[in-house]
Write an enzyme that holds these catalytic residues in place. Sequence first.
Site, PDB file in Angstrom:
ATOM      1  N   VAL A 181      29.423 -72.572  89.691  1.00  0.00           N
ATOM      2  CA  VAL A 181      29.639 -71.225  89.174  1.00  0.00           C
ATOM      3  C   VAL A 181      28.295 -70.531  89.007  1.00  0.00           C
ATOM      4  O   VAL A 181      27.362 -71.099  88.435  1.00  0.00           O
ATOM      5  CB  VAL A 181      30.390 -71.250  87.827  1.00  0.00           C
ATOM      6  CG1 VAL A 181      30.621 -69.821  87.327  1.00  0.00           C
ATOM      7  CG2 VAL A 181      31.725 -71.987  87.965  1.00  0.00           C
ATOM      8  N   LYS A 202      32.535 -68.261  91.511  1.00  0.00           N
ATOM      9  CA  LYS A 202      32.807 -69.696  91.551  1.00  0.00           C
ATOM     10  C   LYS A 202      32.983 -70.134  93.008  1.00  0.00           C
ATOM     11  O   LYS A 202      33.930 -69.720  93.684  1.00  0.00           O
ATOM     12  CB  LYS A 202      34.066 -70.024  90.752  1.00  0.00           C
ATOM     13  CG  LYS A 202      34.408 -71.507  90.719  1.00  0.00           C
ATOM     14  CD  LYS A 202      35.650 -71.750  89.881  1.00  0.00           C
ATOM     15  CE  LYS A 202      36.013 -73.233  89.816  1.00  0.00           C
ATOM     16  NZ  LYS A 202      37.234 -73.463  88.993  1.00  0.00           N
ATOM     17  N   ASP A 225      44.575 -78.913  82.349  1.00  0.00           N
ATOM     18  CA  ASP A 225      43.201 -79.274  82.007  1.00  0.00           C
ATOM     19  C   ASP A 225      42.709 -78.414  80.837  1.00  0.00           C
ATOM     20  O   ASP A 225      41.599 -77.885  80.877  1.00  0.00           O
ATOM     21  CB  ASP A 225      42.284 -79.123  83.225  1.00  0.00           C
ATOM     22  CG  ASP A 225      40.984 -79.922  83.083  1.00  0.00           C
ATOM     23  OD1 ASP A 225      40.920 -80.827  82.222  1.00  0.00           O
ATOM     24  OD2 ASP A 225      40.031 -79.639  83.836  1.00  0.00           O
ATOM     25  N   GLY A 237      30.185 -78.618  88.962  1.00  0.00           N
ATOM     26  CA  GLY A 237      31.099 -79.734  88.835  1.00  0.00           C
ATOM     27  C   GLY A 237      31.178 -80.489  90.149  1.00  0.00           C
ATOM     28  O   GLY A 237      30.426 -80.217  91.089  1.00  0.00           O
ATOM     29  N   GLY A 267      26.980 -73.284  85.985  1.00  0.00           N
ATOM     30  CA  GLY A 267      27.531 -74.619  85.814  1.00  0.00           C
ATOM     31  C   GLY A 267      27.911 -75.228  87.143  1.00  0.00           C
ATOM     32  O   GLY A 267      28.156 -74.515  88.128  1.00  0.00           O
TER      33      GLY A 267
END
Length: 291
Positions: free
Chosen positions: A50, A65, A151, A45, A43
């Site tokens: 990651v 990460k 979050d 962002g 993933g």
Amino acid sequence: MKKLLDKIKGRVQPSKSYTPLEINNNIEEISSIKQFKMLHVCGQGTFSSVYKAEWTERGIIVAAKKVLALTTNEREILDRLKNEHIIETYGTILQSPDHYIIMEYAAGGSLYNYLRSRNGDRLTSEHFYRWTEHATEAVRYLGSIHIAHRDIKSPNYLITENQLKLCDFGTAKFSKKGTSMTSQEKGSAAWMAPEMIRDRLASEKSDVYSLGVVIWELFTGGIPHAGADNHYQIMWLVAVNGVRPTIPEDCPAPLRQLMKDCWEEDRYSRPTAEDLLQKIRTKSLGLPLFV
């Protein structure tokens, strides 16, 4: 109202097998990312990526990460965390330009993606109760050590061996009375409590609000505020108009009330995660137990 909308837009060792508990008694300072073989991207962002990776010296699969920086606050928080429903942190790499957090790998991916894969099919009652307990226990634990995650959302719950585990502590803070958020720490609109939007104030009770949205997702399988055009509209609807995710008509009354309690406008009127856990563990939410 215009002033509020303007504010919102402006924020814009030896080789052997290790179990997670054996690795993470203390977070290791790892000398180099060269100890890891990157397998693929899991993933990405705005500020991090990651990777699924193999820790070659230990023969285990991990999540690596890559972050722009690891703050002292985040490192201190990661050092404190020890709960079966929190993703385990094994170590950090702080040699510039490589900054990595090495974590437990969750093969099941995120709760958000899992629910999308079901195409609207609801979880069984047993499955709902189990994962709702996992999600709530993570928030309860953080509150017990005075940490506001800030979050909480389904993309930050990961699935491993049919358990939910909370991850991503990049915006978390130690807090007993609430803590402010900087313009870079926006949260995620569909899960944000109204006080986070209006006042940029987050607390353990803000996490409870967000948890209520996750519980809504677990029950409905839907996307919160899916009909909104963009995240600014979601913020406006939540903070100004008091809009909350639509609860289906067939939702049992006790579960409906639990969600509404989590979404109280006054954060001090919201229940604690401990209160929620008692209802979840005693299966007192009105759902049939064998469906």
